[in-house]
Design a protein around this motif. Structure first.
Motif, mmCIF file in Angstrom:
data_model
loop_
_atom_site.group_PDB
_atom_site.id
_atom_site.type_symbol
_atom_site.label_atom_id
_atom_site.label_comp_id
_atom_site.label_asym_id
_atom_site.label_seq_id
_atom_site.Cartn_x
_atom_site.Cartn_y
_atom_site.Cartn_z
ATOM 1 N N SER A 1 -51.289 -1.498 14.469
ATOM 2 C CA SER A 1 -52.178 -2.486 15.091
ATOM 3 C C SER A 1 -51.395 -3.479 15.945
ATOM 4 C CB SER A 1 -52.946 -3.239 14.003
ATOM 5 O OG SER A 1 -52.041 -3.948 13.188
ATOM 6 N N GLY B 1 -46.347 -15.562 9.422
ATOM 7 C CA GLY B 1 -47.368 -14.583 9.811
ATOM 8 C C GLY B 1 -48.749 -15.221 9.837
ATOM 9 N N ALA B 2 -49.707 -14.444 10.349
ATOM 10 C CA ALA B 2 -51.096 -14.915 10.359
ATOM 11 C C ALA B 2 -51.669 -14.882 8.946
ATOM 12 C CB ALA B 2 -51.932 -14.031 11.281
ATOM 13 N N GLN B 3 -51.155 -13.955 8.147
ATOM 14 C CA GLN B 3 -51.684 -13.783 6.796
ATOM 15 C C GLN B 3 -51.570 -15.074 5.977
ATOM 16 O OE1 GLN B 3 -53.699 -12.226 4.974
ATOM 17 N NE2 GLN B 3 -52.653 -10.356 4.397
ATOM 18 N N ILE C 1 -54.228 -17.455 7.091
ATOM 19 C CA ILE C 1 -55.566 -17.172 6.554
ATOM 20 C C ILE C 1 -55.655 -17.690 5.120
ATOM 21 C CG2 ILE C 1 -57.206 -15.349 5.922
ATOM 22 C CD1 ILE C 1 -56.026 -13.609 8.160
ATOM 23 N N TYR D 1 -60.468 -7.731 9.185
ATOM 24 C CA TYR D 1 -59.216 -7.767 8.431
ATOM 25 C C TYR D 1 -59.550 -8.290 7.031
ATOM 26 C CZ TYR D 1 -54.256 -8.457 7.598
ATOM 27 O OH TYR D 1 -52.978 -8.384 7.090
ATOM 28 N N ASN E 1 -63.206 -12.709 14.360
ATOM 29 C CA ASN E 1 -61.952 -12.147 14.881
ATOM 30 C C ASN E 1 -62.271 -11.321 16.128
ATOM 31 O OD1 ASN E 1 -60.350 -9.091 13.934
ATOM 32 N ND2 ASN E 1 -59.427 -10.675 15.180
ATOM 33 N N ASN F 1 -60.222 -6.422 14.939
ATOM 34 C CA ASN F 1 -59.555 -5.321 14.251
ATOM 35 C C ASN F 1 -60.547 -4.846 13.197
ATOM 36 O OD1 ASN F 1 -57.935 -3.602 12.776
ATOM 37 N ND2 ASN F 1 -56.662 -5.199 11.891
ATOM 38 N N ASP G 1 -59.875 -15.860 14.542
ATOM 39 C CA ASP G 1 -58.639 -15.085 14.498
ATOM 40 C C ASP G 1 -58.442 -14.469 15.885
ATOM 41 O OD1 ASP G 1 -56.876 -12.913 14.267
ATOM 42 O OD2 ASP G 1 -57.316 -12.654 12.134
ATOM 43 N N VAL H 1 -55.528 -13.054 17.117
ATOM 44 C CA VAL H 1 -54.199 -12.443 17.140
ATOM 45 C C VAL H 1 -54.070 -11.300 18.156
ATOM 46 C CG1 VAL H 1 -53.775 -13.103 14.735
ATOM 47 C CG2 VAL H 1 -54.550 -10.794 15.215
ATOM 48 N N TYR H 2 -55.200 -10.743 18.605
ATOM 49 C CA TYR H 2 -55.121 -9.663 19.611
ATOM 50 C C TYR H 2 -55.399 -10.168 21.019
ATOM 51 C CZ TYR H 2 -54.904 -6.559 15.674
ATOM 52 O OH TYR H 2 -54.497 -5.935 14.528
ATOM 53 N N VAL I 1 -50.542 -15.418 16.083
ATOM 54 C CA VAL I 1 -49.288 -14.910 15.522
ATOM 55 C C VAL I 1 -48.576 -14.154 16.643
ATOM 56 C CG1 VAL I 1 -50.116 -12.607 14.781
ATOM 57 C CG2 VAL I 1 -48.439 -13.783 13.385
ATOM 58 N N SER J 1 -47.213 -11.324 16.113
ATOM 59 C CA SER J 1 -47.115 -9.933 15.648
ATOM 60 C C SER J 1 -47.780 -8.916 16.562
ATOM 61 C CB SER J 1 -47.783 -9.785 14.275
ATOM 62 O OG SER J 1 -47.241 -10.669 13.345
ATOM 63 N N LYS J 2 -48.964 -9.234 17.092
ATOM 64 C CA LYS J 2 -49.831 -8.188 17.639
ATOM 65 C C LYS J 2 -49.723 -8.084 19.154
ATOM 66 C CE LYS J 2 -51.411 -7.680 13.436
ATOM 67 N NZ LYS J 2 -51.116 -6.541 12.612
ATOM 68 N N ARG K 1 -42.481 -12.618 11.820
ATOM 69 C CA ARG K 1 -43.372 -13.271 10.851
ATOM 70 C C ARG K 1 -43.624 -14.723 11.243
ATOM 71 N NH1 ARG K 1 -45.969 -10.506 10.067
ATOM 72 N NH2 ARG K 1 -46.854 -11.234 8.111
HETATM 73 C C1 LIG Z 1 -57.067 -9.510 12.660
HETATM 74 C C2 LIG Z 1 -55.803 -9.742 11.929
HETATM 75 N N1 LIG Z 1 -55.514 -10.974 11.486
HETATM 76 C C3 LIG Z 1 -54.383 -11.244 10.826
HETATM 77 C C4 LIG Z 1 -53.455 -10.265 10.574
HETATM 78 C C5 LIG Z 1 -52.183 -10.591 9.844
HETATM 79 O O1 LIG Z 1 -51.138 -10.665 10.738
HETATM 80 P P1 LIG Z 1 -49.622 -10.758 10.232
HETATM 81 O O2 LIG Z 1 -49.270 -9.392 9.770
HETATM 82 O O3 LIG Z 1 -48.849 -11.139 11.390
HETATM 83 O O4 LIG Z 1 -49.571 -11.761 9.139
HETATM 84 C C6 LIG Z 1 -53.710 -8.968 11.016
HETATM 85 C C7 LIG Z 1 -52.750 -7.878 10.744
HETATM 86 O O5 LIG Z 1 -53.038 -6.721 10.854
HETATM 87 C C8 LIG Z 1 -54.908 -8.699 11.722
HETATM 88 O O6 LIG Z 1 -55.200 -7.481 12.172
#
Ligand SMILES: Cc1ncc(COP(=O)(O)O)c(C=O)c1O
Length: 380
Positions: free
Chosen positions: A31, A90-92, A95, A116, A161, A165, A193, A195-196, A222, A224-225, A233
């Motif tokens: 992703s 990270g985004a996690q 959240i 997610y 989001n 995702n 959210d 992140v994309y 984040v 990450s994506k 992270r």
């Molecule tokens: C929509 C969404 N939010 C948050 C996250 C978490 O991101 P991270 O892995 O950078 O913590 C993801 C990870 O797949 C995601 O798809």
């Protein structure tokens, strides 16, 4: 309070991927966008950045995030100051902290599915959750009337989001503005959210960042994506509600405390260079989507394909006789191609259509992956 009144279920997607992701020969469900090397990111910086990189001392750094990083992040918004930003591992982690800072037993929250999982499981463990399903009609759509019907007069939180995702859905601007209006009318917090965001091929589809539009919005992001820097992270929440920044900071004291200094410096350089970074990643997506169009056209009897609005994942349908779980398992075992079965997005709160799987197209060169997939289908 930290810790959930109700136990958290297993995170189905993470459980599914934790081993397979690193063992699969052809990961076709990632992703995130193609990752960068440290050298490549440093090349986006200036001499001072590179000197700081090589002379950096590896001690603790500020809990909220380094001033340079929060400055760079604030610069990517219109109405956000550096003190409106809290950085996370990270985004996690963002959240987790946002849900714990916002929700208490008895509160109501509305979430979207598929999505997610932590954006649904965490509020469900802390409060009462209602879910609204995205709908498939030649592409994925959000029905605003269903969100309005799910929101009560005192709903504390709406979590969304976009680009979504796993579907890639982005509602149009009028719908997003109307969502903000529904929240504002009730004093509901909006956890958005994002992140994309940033690699939309049709730039007209890119939504504004919620924290710029609404004083009770939390924009989650984040590197990450859309950036392609998951290994750093480094994530963040931007919100003009300073009291929330304080509450989330106190929660972060029990989690990562602070990010890794090398990660924050690289993230700072990347965020400043986001135009070039998104440009490369958009080019990868623009190159991969026609390959997928071509692939799914060749196998039209077995799949239902559509074009996602944004992001780098899609959620097409497998129309074969076997269950999609069995199909994905067999594809991995016999051809080494990893897809993510839609069962990992199932929700106890609303229906997620059966028979779907997530496919990713943010990584460079998915051609060998598609060739292996082709060979499998030809031999099946
Ligand atoms: C929509 C969404 N939010 C948050 C996250 C978490 O991101 P991270 O892995 O950078 O913590 C993801 C990870 O797949 C995601 O798809």
């Amino acid at each position: 309070m930290i810790g959930s009144p109700r136990p958290l279920p297993d995170f189905a997607l993470e459980v599914y991927l934790e081993r397979r992701e690193f063992e699969a020969r052809y990961d076709l469900c990632g992703s995130d966008c193609e990752s960068w090397s440290i050298e490549e990111i440093l090349a986006f910086g200036n001499d001072d950045d590179r000197k700081r990189w090589s002379t950096m001392r590896l001690g603790y750094i500020p809990v909220q995030g380094s001033p340079e990083l929060r400055d760079a992040i604030a610069g990517s918004y219109e109405a956000i100051a550096p003190d409106d930003v809290l950085c996370f591992a990270g985004a996690q982690e963002g959240i987790f902290c946002a849900m714990h800072a916002l929700l208490e037993p008895g509160d109501d929250a509305v979430v979207l599915v598929p999505g997610y999982q932590s954006a649904e499981s965490l509020p469900a463990a802390l409060a009462n959750v209602r879910a609204v399903s995205l709908e498939y009609r030649d592409g994925w759509h959000l029905d605003l009337a269903r969100v309005e019907a799910a929101l009560g007069p005192k709903t504390k939180l709406l979590a969304v989001n976009f680009p979504n995702n796993p579907t890639g859905c982005i509602p149009d601007r009028a719908t997003f503005d109307a969502l903000v209006g529904l929240c504002r009318a009730r004093g509901t917090y909006l956890l958005s959210d994002e992140v994309y965001r940033g690699i939309e091929l049709d730039r007209a589809k890119q939504l504004p960042q919620a924290a710029d539009l609404y004083e009770r919005a939390l924009s989650l992001n984040v590197v990450s994506k859309a950036y392609g820097l998951a290994g750093l992270r480094v994530g963040w929440i931007a919100t003009r509600e300073r009291a929330l920044i304080e509450r989330m900071t106190k929660l972060k004291h029990y989690l990562s405390i602070c990010n890794a200094a090398p990660s924050e410096l690289l993230a700072t350089i990347a965020i400043r260079a986001r135009a070039a970074i998104f440009e490369r990643n958009r080019a990868i997506v623009a190159c991969n989507l026609p390959l997928l169009d071509d692939f799914f056209a060749r196998h039209a009897g077995r799949f239902e394909w559509y074009h996602p609005d944004g992001g780098c994942v899609a959620f097409p349908r497998y129309t074969g006789a076997a269950s999609v779980d069995a199909f994905c398992e067999d594809l991995l075992e016999r051809a080494g191609v990893l897809l993510l079965p839609g069962s990992t997005f199932e929700s106890p709160h609303a229906a997620v259509p059966h028979g779907r799987f997530r496919i990713g197209f943010g990584r460079a060169s998915i051609e060998p992956h598609l060739r292996a997939f082709d060979r499998y289908l030809e031999s099946a």
